[in-house]
Design an enzyme around this catalytic site. Sequence first.
Site, mmCIF file in Angstrom:
data_model
loop_
_atom_site.group_PDB
_atom_site.id
_atom_site.type_symbol
_atom_site.label_atom_id
_atom_site.label_comp_id
_atom_site.label_asym_id
_atom_site.label_seq_id
_atom_site.Cartn_x
_atom_site.Cartn_y
_atom_site.Cartn_z
ATOM 1 C CB VAL A 97 -0.920 0.001 1.242
ATOM 2 C CG1 VAL A 97 -1.769 1.263 1.268
ATOM 3 C CG2 VAL A 97 -1.790 -1.248 1.265
ATOM 4 C CG ASP A 100 -8.130 15.174 2.013
ATOM 5 O OD1 ASP A 100 -7.002 15.065 2.541
ATOM 6 O OD2 ASP A 100 -8.735 16.254 1.911
ATOM 7 C CE LYS A 142 8.489 14.625 6.346
ATOM 8 N NZ LYS A 142 7.825 13.414 5.839
ATOM 9 C CE1 TYR A 144 8.314 18.106 5.372
ATOM 10 C CE2 TYR A 144 10.605 18.818 5.602
ATOM 11 C CZ TYR A 144 9.660 17.943 5.069
ATOM 12 O OH TYR A 144 10.062 16.916 4.261
HETATM 13 N N1 LIG Z 1 11.000 16.431 -2.103
HETATM 14 C C1 LIG Z 1 11.891 16.579 -1.121
HETATM 15 O O1 LIG Z 1 12.822 17.404 -1.221
HETATM 16 C C2 LIG Z 1 11.806 15.734 0.117
HETATM 17 C C3 LIG Z 1 12.947 15.620 0.922
HETATM 18 C C4 LIG Z 1 12.888 14.852 2.075
HETATM 19 C C5 LIG Z 1 11.724 14.216 2.423
HETATM 20 N N2 LIG Z 1 10.618 14.346 1.649
HETATM 21 C C6 LIG Z 1 9.396 13.678 2.091
HETATM 22 O O2 LIG Z 1 9.063 12.674 1.162
HETATM 23 C C7 LIG Z 1 7.649 12.493 1.108
HETATM 24 C C8 LIG Z 1 7.194 12.591 -0.334
HETATM 25 O O3 LIG Z 1 7.521 13.881 -0.802
HETATM 26 P P1 LIG Z 1 7.477 14.235 -2.352
HETATM 27 O O4 LIG Z 1 8.665 15.055 -2.618
HETATM 28 O O5 LIG Z 1 7.206 13.034 -3.147
HETATM 29 O O6 LIG Z 1 6.199 15.199 -2.350
HETATM 30 P P2 LIG Z 1 5.135 15.485 -3.515
HETATM 31 O O7 LIG Z 1 5.758 15.326 -4.835
HETATM 32 O O8 LIG Z 1 4.506 16.784 -3.157
HETATM 33 O O9 LIG Z 1 4.070 14.292 -3.319
HETATM 34 C C9 LIG Z 1 3.299 14.237 -2.165
HETATM 35 C C10 LIG Z 1 2.303 13.103 -2.273
HETATM 36 O O10 LIG Z 1 1.459 13.161 -1.110
HETATM 37 C C11 LIG Z 1 0.088 13.164 -1.529
HETATM 38 N N3 LIG Z 1 -0.729 13.954 -0.611
HETATM 39 C C12 LIG Z 1 -0.518 15.226 -0.192
HETATM 40 N N4 LIG Z 1 -1.521 15.616 0.607
HETATM 41 C C13 LIG Z 1 -2.385 14.572 0.693
HETATM 42 C C14 LIG Z 1 -3.624 14.366 1.356
HETATM 43 N N5 LIG Z 1 -4.199 15.316 2.103
HETATM 44 N N6 LIG Z 1 -4.235 13.169 1.228
HETATM 45 C C15 LIG Z 1 -3.677 12.201 0.448
HETATM 46 N N7 LIG Z 1 -2.508 12.324 -0.197
HETATM 47 C C16 LIG Z 1 -1.878 13.510 -0.080
HETATM 48 C C17 LIG Z 1 0.126 13.811 -2.910
HETATM 49 O O11 LIG Z 1 -0.979 13.402 -3.685
HETATM 50 P P3 LIG Z 1 -2.297 14.276 -3.948
HETATM 51 O O12 LIG Z 1 -1.904 15.713 -4.019
HETATM 52 O O13 LIG Z 1 -2.802 13.692 -5.224
HETATM 53 O O14 LIG Z 1 -3.193 13.980 -2.788
HETATM 54 C C18 LIG Z 1 1.411 13.219 -3.485
HETATM 55 O O15 LIG Z 1 1.150 11.934 -3.995
HETATM 56 C C19 LIG Z 1 7.068 13.556 2.025
HETATM 57 O O16 LIG Z 1 6.785 12.985 3.270
HETATM 58 C C20 LIG Z 1 8.182 14.579 2.164
HETATM 59 O O17 LIG Z 1 8.114 15.255 3.397
HETATM 60 C C21 LIG Z 1 10.634 15.082 0.502
#
Ligand SMILES: NC(=O)c1ccc[n+]([C@@H]2O[C@H](COP(=O)([O-])OP(=O)(O)OC[C@H]3O[C@@H](n4cnc5c(N)ncnc54)[C@H](OP(=O)(O)O)[C@@H]3O)[C@@H](O)[C@H]2O)c1
Length: 283
Positions: A13, A66, A162, A158
């Site tokens: 999942v 959501d 984390k 944030y």
């Molecule tokens: N990008 C970075 O630089 C980075 C670095 C370190 C850690 N992270 C962590 O890695 C994880 C993934 O980040 P990412 O970069 O892949 O972010 P992203 O591209 O913004 O993707 C976020 C995902 O979460 C989903 N999401 C957001 N709000 C939601 C809600 N209310 N209900 C259901 N789904 C929701 C979004 O889908 P929908 O909008 O379709 O709902 C999307 O699939 C996060 O936890 C982030 O904190 C990211």
Amino acid sequence: MTAASAESRPAVVVVGASRGIGRSIARVAAREGGPIVLVARSREGLTEVAAEVRAAGAEPFTVVLDLMSGDVAQLLQAELDRSGLYCDVLVNSAGIGLRGAATLLPVEDQIRIVDLNIRALSELTLHFLKGMAARKRGGVLNLGSIASFTPGPGMAIYYASKGFVRSFSEALYTEMLPIGVTVTCACPGPVATEFLELSGAGKSMLFKVLPRLDADYVAERAWRGFRAGRRLVIPGMSAKLTALASSVVPSALMLPLIARLQRRSGDLCPCGSGKRYGNCCGK
Ligand SMILES: NC(=O)c1ccc[n+]([C@@H]2O[C@H](COP(=O)([O-])OP(=O)(O)OC[C@H]3O[C@@H](n4cnc5c(N)ncnc54)[C@H](OP(=O)(O)O)[C@@H]3O)[C@@H](O)[C@H]2O)c1
């Protein structure tokens, strides 16, 4: 959810699968075959990733959900039951962030970070971990961040969220170790996804000086680490060095440095005067 089955089968999942790191992890996991349940709000994004998962050799199911709504674990469980699946592996990749002074960002927007990054992740983990423990198989892959290694002035909620994810995951890893269930926390540095734009983090100096990793690379490392039963995965040398620096550099030096690197030139003074930072109370 798009398909049903009479028998209960193990599923991966992926929560937050419509884009970014979650989408990449879904594709990597799909190479192992079997059912993959893709969860997010965007139906369009889920449809696209479902096609990618199918092309990679797995059987996709989509759940539009959501995670800010109540009872997310029960809702997801009901979807799994309807399709004759159980959660064997849970990937918590949904996450949001916000850059800015805590006193200037809207309180409700900051609390949404707690709701998604902490409450929803905890609810899903605790709910599905019970079944994994009873079956003595499977596990959880949580997305932390290098932000988990230090407080983060300029992105306070944030970083704190984390920190929670890593602490929670590492504690559960140790609790689950004797019964063969893995809980892994993946802690990447900046990754080239929409997250950087949506959170505003991408425009800060900190995220400009640190190299941005590719989501597919992060997904490969995270999934491989999870399958190897690792507690912590920090993809890439720059993230490893940043995590190390966060642990050894005294907070009295580290925190002002992060605050400075996380500020932008047009930022306002946190006192709320509306004047530019540095032209008001700031030193
Ligand atoms: N990008 C970075 O630089 C980075 C670095 C370190 C850690 N992270 C962590 O890695 C994880 C993934 O980040 P990412 O970069 O892949 O972010 P992203 O591209 O913004 O993707 C976020 C995902 O979460 C989903 N999401 C957001 N709000 C939601 C809600 N209310 N209900 C259901 N789904 C929701 C979004 O889908 P929908 O909008 O379709 O709902 C999307 O699939 C996060 O936890 C982030 O904190 C990211």
